[in-house]
Motif scaffolding. Structure first.
Motif, PDB file in Angstrom:
ATOM      1  N   GLU A  43      -0.474   7.750  12.958  1.00 10.87           N
ATOM      2  CA  GLU A  43       0.116   9.006  14.197  1.00 10.87           C
ATOM      3  C   GLU A  43       1.532   9.923  13.219  1.00 10.87           C
ATOM      4  N   GLU A  44       1.740   9.834  12.608  1.00  8.85           N
ATOM      5  CA  GLU A  44       2.926   9.990  11.495  1.00  8.85           C
ATOM      6  C   GLU A  44       1.923  11.335  10.415  1.00  8.85           C
ATOM      7  N   GLY A  45       0.744  11.391  10.750  1.00 11.60           N
ATOM      8  CA  GLY A  45       0.480  12.245   9.635  1.00 11.60           C
ATOM      9  C   GLY A  45       0.186  11.280   8.515  1.00 11.60           C
ATOM     10  N   PHE A  46       0.098  10.636   7.501  1.00 11.61           N
ATOM     11  CA  PHE A  46      -0.245   9.567   6.910  1.00 11.61           C
ATOM     12  C   PHE A  46      -1.420   9.498   6.538  1.00 11.61           C
ATOM     13  N   ARG A  47      -1.080   9.066   5.248  1.00 15.40           N
ATOM     14  CA  ARG A  47      -3.052   8.590   4.658  1.00 15.40           C
ATOM     15  C   ARG A  47      -2.599   7.614   3.699  1.00 15.40           C
ATOM     16  N   ARG A  48      -4.119   6.464   3.728  1.00 15.76           N
ATOM     17  CA  ARG A  48      -3.393   5.929   2.064  1.00 15.76           C
ATOM     18  C   ARG A  48      -3.821   6.390   1.055  1.00 15.76           C
ATOM     19  N   ALA A  49      -2.911   6.006   0.137  1.00 14.85           N
ATOM     20  CA  ALA A  49      -3.044   6.781  -1.193  1.00 14.85           C
ATOM     21  C   ALA A  49      -3.664   6.335  -1.942  1.00 14.85           C
ATOM     22  N   GLU A  96       0.517  -0.646   0.334  1.00 14.40           N
ATOM     23  CA  GLU A  96       0.356  -0.173  -0.486  1.00 14.40           C
ATOM     24  C   GLU A  96       0.450   1.312   0.175  1.00 14.40           C
ATOM     25  N   ARG A  97       0.360   2.420  -0.465  1.00 13.58           N
ATOM     26  CA  ARG A  97       1.147   3.859  -0.827  1.00 13.58           C
ATOM     27  C   ARG A  97       0.206   4.497   0.625  1.00 13.58           C
ATOM     28  N   TRP A  98       1.164   5.204   1.066  1.00 12.17           N
ATOM     29  CA  TRP A  98       0.693   6.517   1.557  1.00 12.17           C
ATOM     30  C   TRP A  98       0.874   7.054   1.767  1.00 12.17           C
ATOM     31  N   VAL A  99       0.133   8.727   2.040  1.00 12.32           N
ATOM     32  CA  VAL A  99       1.199   9.619   1.699  1.00 12.32           C
ATOM     33  C   VAL A  99       0.632  11.117   2.974  1.00 12.32           C
ATOM     34  N   ASN A 100       1.278  11.695   3.315  1.00 10.71           N
ATOM     35  CA  ASN A 100       0.847  12.601   3.654  1.00 10.71           C
ATOM     36  C   ASN A 100       1.085  14.171   3.344  1.00 10.71           C
ATOM     37  N   LYS A 101       0.828  14.938   3.831  1.00  9.56           N
ATOM     38  CA  LYS A 101       0.555  16.499   3.318  1.00  9.56           C
ATOM     39  C   LYS A 101       1.059  17.289   2.731  1.00  9.56           C
ATOM     40  N   GLU A 102       3.338  16.596   3.121  1.00 10.15           N
ATOM     41  CA  GLU A 102       3.966  17.136   2.261  1.00 10.15           C
ATOM     42  C   GLU A 102       4.669  16.454   0.904  1.00 10.15           C
TER      43      GLU A 102
END
Length: 158
Positions: free
Chosen positions: A152-158, A109-115
């Motif tokens: 918790e690290e600010g990532f969400r599933r892409a 799975e890919r996870w992305v944050n706001k950056e």
């Protein structure tokens, strides 16, 4: 609550969605470039303002058992964000060649944050590993532990 016409106007700003009229005056909008079997992004938008958006692949989004979110009381901003996230969740994500060396045929799975930084979550030999590029960042014994860490690290599933 947005009216049917207001919701239509918002949805029709997404050129990647194709309008399909269905029974009882309802309208679906399909994302034909979906890399998954699911193509309906907007489902049964009704003239009374009720309707659904597919959010089954969006992290931390409360859905029904079919992965749908009722948009009856959504604001314009919330509706735009939900549709954008839904399209992104159904879009193809090309894997760089270097990542192919890590992933191969493994579940990932890919996870992305706001950056817009991307982490890969890969199931390897019954452990869940998180990679940043080619670097192993963390290892977890369950998917749930890895998911909690990523959120918790600010990532969400892409």
């Amino acid at each position: 609550m947005l009216t049917f016409e207001e919701k239509l106007a918002i949805i029709e700003t997404y050129p990647e969605l194709e309008r399909v009229n269905v029974s009882l005056g309802r309208v679906n909008f399909q994302f034909n470039e979906s890399v998954y079997d699911k193509k309906n992004v907007v489902y049964h938008l009704h003239p009374n303002g009720n309707g659904f958006v597919y959010a089954g692949r969006i992290l931390n989004c409360k859905t029904d058992d079919k992965g749908m979110v009722n948009i009856r009381d959504y604001s314009a901003e919330d509706l735009k964000q939900l549709i954008k996230d839904a399209i992104t969740s159904l879009s193809a994500v090309e894997k760089p060649i270097a990542e192919e060396a890590i992933i191969g045929d493994l579940e990932e799975e890919r996870w992305v944050n706001k950056e817009n930084e991307t982490l890969l979550l890969i199931n390897e030999d019954e452990t869940w590993n998180i990679y940043f590029g080619l670097n192993l960042e963390e290892t977890f014994s369950t998917y749930e532990e890895a998911e909690v860490f990523l959120v918790e690290e600010g990532f969400r599933r892409a």
